[in-house]
Design a protein around this motif. Sequence first.
Motif, short mmCIF file in Angstrom:
data_model
loop_
_atom_site.label_atom_id
_atom_site.label_comp_id
_atom_site.label_asym_id
_atom_site.label_seq_id
_atom_site.Cartn_x
_atom_site.Cartn_y
_atom_site.Cartn_z
N CYS A 14 0.83 -1.21 0.00
CA CYS A 14 0.00 0.00 0.00
C CYS A 14 0.87 1.26 0.00
O CYS A 14 0.53 2.27 -0.63
CB CYS A 14 -0.93 -0.01 1.21
SG CYS A 14 -2.26 -1.22 1.12
N ALA A 67 -1.05 4.62 -1.13
CA ALA A 67 -2.17 4.62 -0.20
C ALA A 67 -1.73 5.03 1.21
O ALA A 67 -2.56 5.39 2.04
CB ALA A 67 -2.84 3.25 -0.17
N TYR A 68 -0.43 4.93 1.47
CA TYR A 68 0.19 5.51 2.66
C TYR A 68 1.32 6.42 2.18
O TYR A 68 1.94 6.17 1.14
CB TYR A 68 0.83 4.45 3.55
CG TYR A 68 -0.09 3.54 4.31
CD1 TYR A 68 -0.94 4.03 5.30
CD2 TYR A 68 -0.09 2.17 4.06
CE1 TYR A 68 -1.77 3.18 6.01
CE2 TYR A 68 -0.92 1.31 4.78
CZ TYR A 68 -1.76 1.82 5.73
OH TYR A 68 -2.57 0.98 6.45
N LEU A 76 -4.82 5.73 5.80
CA LEU A 76 -4.96 5.13 4.49
C LEU A 76 -5.72 6.08 3.56
O LEU A 76 -6.80 6.55 3.91
CB LEU A 76 -5.72 3.80 4.64
CG LEU A 76 -5.70 2.88 3.44
CD1 LEU A 76 -4.40 2.14 3.30
CD2 LEU A 76 -6.85 1.88 3.52
N HIS A 110 -7.91 6.78 0.48
CA HIS A 110 -8.91 5.87 -0.08
C HIS A 110 -8.77 5.62 -1.58
O HIS A 110 -8.85 4.46 -2.03
CB HIS A 110 -10.31 6.39 0.23
CG HIS A 110 -10.66 6.32 1.69
ND1 HIS A 110 -11.94 6.49 2.17
CD2 HIS A 110 -9.89 6.11 2.79
CE1 HIS A 110 -11.95 6.38 3.48
NE2 HIS A 110 -10.71 6.16 3.88
N PHE A 132 -5.78 3.49 -2.55
CA PHE A 132 -5.99 2.17 -1.97
C PHE A 132 -6.97 1.37 -2.81
O PHE A 132 -6.72 0.19 -3.10
CB PHE A 132 -6.51 2.32 -0.54
CG PHE A 132 -6.87 1.00 0.10
CD1 PHE A 132 -5.88 0.16 0.59
CD2 PHE A 132 -8.19 0.61 0.23
CE1 PHE A 132 -6.20 -1.06 1.18
CE2 PHE A 132 -8.53 -0.60 0.82
CZ PHE A 132 -7.53 -1.44 1.30
N TYR A 152 -5.30 0.19 -5.91
CA TYR A 152 -4.39 -0.92 -5.59
C TYR A 152 -5.16 -2.22 -5.42
O TYR A 152 -4.74 -3.28 -5.94
CB TYR A 152 -3.62 -0.58 -4.31
CG TYR A 152 -3.09 -1.77 -3.56
CD1 TYR A 152 -1.95 -2.44 -3.99
CD2 TYR A 152 -3.73 -2.24 -2.41
CE1 TYR A 152 -1.47 -3.56 -3.30
CE2 TYR A 152 -3.26 -3.34 -1.72
CZ TYR A 152 -2.13 -4.00 -2.17
OH TYR A 152 -1.66 -5.10 -1.49
#
Length: 209
Positions: free
Chosen positions: A81, A86-87, A98, A100, A103, A106
């Motif tokens: 992530c 996403a991070y 996180l 969104h 993410f 992904y």
Amino acid sequence: MKPITHQVPYHAQWESPELVPGILAGTALAVDDPLWALSGAADQEEYEYWSWRLCGVACLRMALDYWWGVSPPAVRLAEECLEAGAYVRHPDGRLDGLIHAPFAAYVERRWGLSAEAVSPLPTERIRAELADGRLVMLSVHPSIRTLDPDPPRPGGHLVLAVGATDGELLIHNPSGFPGGSQSFAPVPWAALPRYYADRGIVLGGPSGS
């Protein structure tokens, strides 16, 4: 509405779910979790760092276990992530996320599930998505684990909606308490707005169901 319960396996954001109350209270340390190595972390310190930040990854592990029958190591998923945006990890150790939208992208690309970041995400849509066979990651305040009557704000933590009745939403809470608020924990629809930030991620199975 007809009651809905999706039989989703539960995963906490710590490897030993029974330790969650002590870790949150500060009477136990994540570095002392005897199952830390199952996370895929290189050492106990890395596990401790990530374990406090894995609520979204725990939700993903539950969805992957439900649809694919696999639950990859949590820290390995977190690293993926991170690579996917996403991070965002800062030099001082702070972590943003996180996040969104990246993410969701992904999850679709890596795991072949449907995933949509939705904001606003009204409660009526949560009900409808669950009725259609999907799961919903919701941004809520972590005090939802005790149904605190006065949380300081909505959002900040991710839980997985796995079922619903006319009166209650059922959630798997990665930082819930064993025997009460970890798996299939009921949250009255009337109480949900106190915790819920009106956004989340809708997850569907390999066929988009």
